[in-house]
Design an enzyme around this catalytic site. Structure first.
Site, PDB file in Angstrom:
ATOM      1  N   ASN A   9      40.476  42.774  42.468  1.00 45.74           N
ATOM      2  CA  ASN A   9      39.090  42.378  42.196  1.00 45.74           C
ATOM      3  C   ASN A   9      38.664  42.345  40.608  1.00 45.74           C
ATOM      4  O   ASN A   9      38.513  43.334  40.036  1.00 45.74           O
ATOM      5  CB  ASN A   9      38.304  43.576  43.129  1.00 45.74           C
ATOM      6  CG  ASN A   9      36.858  43.338  42.876  1.00 45.74           C
ATOM      7  OD1 ASN A   9      36.319  42.298  42.547  1.00 45.74           O
ATOM      8  ND2 ASN A   9      36.292  44.564  43.491  1.00 45.74           N
ATOM      9  N   TRP A  10      38.449  41.029  40.376  1.00 47.21           N
ATOM     10  CA  TRP A  10      38.262  40.796  39.055  1.00 47.21           C
ATOM     11  C   TRP A  10      36.668  41.124  38.833  1.00 47.21           C
ATOM     12  O   TRP A  10      36.155  40.904  37.532  1.00 47.21           O
ATOM     13  CB  TRP A  10      38.570  39.319  38.507  1.00 47.21           C
ATOM     14  CG  TRP A  10      40.063  39.254  38.577  1.00 47.21           C
ATOM     15  CD1 TRP A  10      40.999  40.219  38.769  1.00 47.21           C
ATOM     16  CD2 TRP A  10      40.594  37.908  38.339  1.00 47.21           C
ATOM     17  NE1 TRP A  10      42.194  39.457  38.748  1.00 47.21           N
ATOM     18  CE2 TRP A  10      42.049  38.146  38.633  1.00 47.21           C
ATOM     19  CE3 TRP A  10      40.102  36.632  38.069  1.00 47.21           C
ATOM     20  CZ2 TRP A  10      43.053  37.155  38.179  1.00 47.21           C
ATOM     21  CZ3 TRP A  10      41.262  35.874  37.906  1.00 47.21           C
ATOM     22  CH2 TRP A  10      42.640  36.022  38.114  1.00 47.21           C
ATOM     23  N   LYS A  11      35.939  41.386  39.678  1.00 49.90           N
ATOM     24  CA  LYS A  11      34.462  41.595  39.515  1.00 49.90           C
ATOM     25  C   LYS A  11      33.718  40.675  38.783  1.00 49.90           C
ATOM     26  O   LYS A  11      34.243  39.490  38.770  1.00 49.90           O
ATOM     27  CB  LYS A  11      34.308  43.147  38.983  1.00 49.90           C
ATOM     28  CG  LYS A  11      35.101  44.051  39.839  1.00 49.90           C
ATOM     29  CD  LYS A  11      34.558  45.400  39.379  1.00 49.90           C
ATOM     30  CE  LYS A  11      35.321  46.555  40.651  1.00 49.90           C
ATOM     31  NZ  LYS A  11      35.161  47.972  40.417  1.00 49.90           N
ATOM     32  N   HIS A  95      31.922  45.396  49.455  1.00 50.08           N
ATOM     33  CA  HIS A  95      32.537  46.252  48.301  1.00 50.08           C
ATOM     34  C   HIS A  95      31.286  47.541  47.926  1.00 50.08           C
ATOM     35  O   HIS A  95      30.035  46.948  48.194  1.00 50.08           O
ATOM     36  CB  HIS A  95      32.670  45.460  47.307  1.00 50.08           C
ATOM     37  CG  HIS A  95      33.314  46.201  46.083  1.00 50.08           C
ATOM     38  ND1 HIS A  95      32.509  47.237  45.248  1.00 50.08           N
ATOM     39  CD2 HIS A  95      34.715  46.449  45.744  1.00 50.08           C
ATOM     40  CE1 HIS A  95      33.492  47.566  44.367  1.00 50.08           C
ATOM     41  NE2 HIS A  95      34.472  47.318  44.547  1.00 50.08           N
ATOM     42  N   GLU A  97      29.859  48.409  45.127  1.00 49.95           N
ATOM     43  CA  GLU A  97      28.920  47.984  44.329  1.00 49.95           C
ATOM     44  C   GLU A  97      27.941  47.018  45.168  1.00 49.95           C
ATOM     45  O   GLU A  97      26.770  46.914  44.747  1.00 49.95           O
ATOM     46  CB  GLU A  97      29.827  46.980  43.201  1.00 49.95           C
ATOM     47  CG  GLU A  97      30.338  48.118  42.303  1.00 49.95           C
ATOM     48  CD  GLU A  97      31.563  47.385  41.684  1.00 49.95           C
ATOM     49  OE1 GLU A  97      31.774  46.343  41.605  1.00 49.95           O
ATOM     50  OE2 GLU A  97      32.312  48.567  41.020  1.00 49.95           O
ATOM     51  N   GLU A 167      37.784  52.891  49.646  1.00 48.66           N
ATOM     52  CA  GLU A 167      37.654  53.121  48.168  1.00 48.66           C
ATOM     53  C   GLU A 167      36.344  54.078  48.176  1.00 48.66           C
ATOM     54  O   GLU A 167      35.097  53.900  48.290  1.00 48.66           O
ATOM     55  CB  GLU A 167      36.976  51.677  47.537  1.00 48.66           C
ATOM     56  CG  GLU A 167      37.903  50.595  47.593  1.00 48.66           C
ATOM     57  CD  GLU A 167      37.565  49.473  46.594  1.00 48.66           C
ATOM     58  OE1 GLU A 167      38.507  49.349  45.913  1.00 48.66           O
ATOM     59  OE2 GLU A 167      36.392  49.124  46.645  1.00 48.66           O
ATOM     60  N   GLY A 173      36.200  53.059  39.091  1.00 49.75           N
ATOM     61  CA  GLY A 173      36.018  52.766  37.635  1.00 49.75           C
ATOM     62  C   GLY A 173      35.851  54.105  37.023  1.00 49.75           C
ATOM     63  O   GLY A 173      35.423  53.964  35.804  1.00 49.75           O
ATOM     64  N   SER A 213      40.678  53.278  40.794  1.00 46.20           N
ATOM     65  CA  SER A 213      41.391  53.749  39.865  1.00 46.20           C
ATOM     66  C   SER A 213      42.953  53.379  40.177  1.00 46.20           C
ATOM     67  O   SER A 213      43.630  54.548  39.553  1.00 46.20           O
ATOM     68  CB  SER A 213      40.811  55.104  39.062  1.00 46.20           C
ATOM     69  OG  SER A 213      39.549  55.053  38.894  1.00 46.20           O
ATOM     70  N   GLY A 234      40.631  47.204  40.641  1.00 48.35           N
ATOM     71  CA  GLY A 234      39.464  46.726  39.720  1.00 48.35           C
ATOM     72  C   GLY A 234      40.319  46.394  38.330  1.00 48.35           C
ATOM     73  O   GLY A 234      40.965  45.704  38.076  1.00 48.35           O
ATOM     74  N   GLY A 235      39.750  47.584  37.580  1.00 46.08           N
ATOM     75  CA  GLY A 235      40.060  47.536  36.030  1.00 46.08           C
ATOM     76  C   GLY A 235      41.766  47.074  35.832  1.00 46.08           C
ATOM     77  O   GLY A 235      41.864  46.354  35.001  1.00 46.08           O
TER      78      GLY A 235
HETATM   79  P1  PGA Z   1      38.661  50.333  39.733  1.00 48.34           P
HETATM   80  O1  PGA Z   1      37.950  49.352  40.839  1.00 48.34           O
HETATM   81  O2  PGA Z   1      40.290  50.190  40.013  1.00 48.34           O
HETATM   82  O3  PGA Z   1      38.358  49.686  38.491  1.00 48.34           O
HETATM   83  O4  PGA Z   1      38.430  51.770  40.053  1.00 48.34           O
HETATM   84  C1  PGA Z   1      38.341  49.227  42.102  1.00 48.34           C
HETATM   85  C2  PGA Z   1      37.430  48.387  42.958  1.00 48.34           C
HETATM   86  O5  PGA Z   1      36.207  48.868  42.855  1.00 48.34           O
HETATM   87  O6  PGA Z   1      37.705  47.649  44.026  1.00 48.34           O
END
Ligand code: PGA
Length: 249
Positions: A9-11, A95, A97, A167, A173, A213, A234-235
């Protein structure tokens, strides 16, 4: 058996040029990997170009959201069939967010999941508890409400196009991963719940991803858990090398 899914997920990161460069760097690093479904989720503006770049590769593409109507006077929204047109096979829905900052609810998740599947996309439906909810022993209640609401009214058949992502919000994050056992406990709960709601064959087949993470050095432990079928990253998906290391776990 369940084919693992590793999704990045490149957000809200990367321009079109940077997105294409990232996926082009990733391609040779995962080219030999046939055992895992590999998915990347760029920003909307990069979808079409990344879609062209992955043609003929073993990488698929997701968008990070969609709307539930096919077309109409809905300023700013993007329909599932347009995402398909841009080269997506998947869409991430609900998600945390989006739930936290953009008013996503179980009802909108449900509408989006149904519309995505009707348009021929696979829906990666996200659920997860906050830290306060975990600390007040609400984890299972929260997950149950999100799963029931988000997947309500879906036919058994639709489940070939549903992937669930667990998640925990407190692990996203933050560098704090759930322990293998903490994640497995919730994954097992989700699978039992799916069995109760949709039957055992559906529960045995549905892929449940862990997210929060995930890094090259913790993916193996997570992936050895019986009910963890992949990761939403994500990251660590923003660098080809670390994402490839995760996909090639
Ligand atoms: P993260 O994000 O790996 O940076 O914790 C995961 C996500 O939000 O899908």
């Amino acid at each position: 058996m369940r084919k693992p899914v590793i999704a990045g997920n490149w957000k809200l990161f990367k321009t079109i040029t940077e997105s294409v460069a990232l996926v082009n760097e990733l391609k040779p690093l995962v080219a030999g990997n046939q055992g895992v479904e590999i998915v990347v989720a760029p920003v909307f503006t990069a979808l079409s170009r990344v879609g062209d770049a992955i043609k003929g590769s073993n990488i698929s593409m997701a968008s990070q959201d969609c709307y539930w109507e096919e077309e109409g006077a809905f300023t700013g929204e993007v329909a599932p069939k347009l995402l398909k047109d841009a080269g997506c096979s998947h869409v991430i829905i609900g998600h945390s967010e989006r739930r936290q900052y953009f008013g996503e609810t179980d009802l909108t998740v449900n509408k989006k999941a149904k519309a995505a599947i009707a348009a021929g996309l696979s829906a990666i439906v996200c659920v997860g508890e906050s830290l306060t909810e975990r600390e007040s022993d609400q984890t299972f209640n929260v997950i149950e409400t999100q799963i029931k609401g988000g997947l309500e009214g879906l036919a058994d058949l639709a489940f070939t196009h549903i992937v669930i992502a667990y998640e925990p919000v407190w692990a996203i994050g933050t560098g704090k991963t759930a322990s293998d056992a903490q994640a497995q406990e919730v994954h097992a709960f989700i699978r039992q719940l799916i069995a109760r709601l949709f039957g055992k064959p559906v529960a045995d087949a549905v892929r449940i991803l862990y997210g929060g993470s995930v890094k090259p050095d913790n993916v193996k432990g997570l992936m050895t858990q019986p009910d963890i079928d992949g990761a939403l990253v994500g990251g660590a998906s923003l660098k080809a090398e670390s994402f490839a290391a995760i996909a090639n776990f």
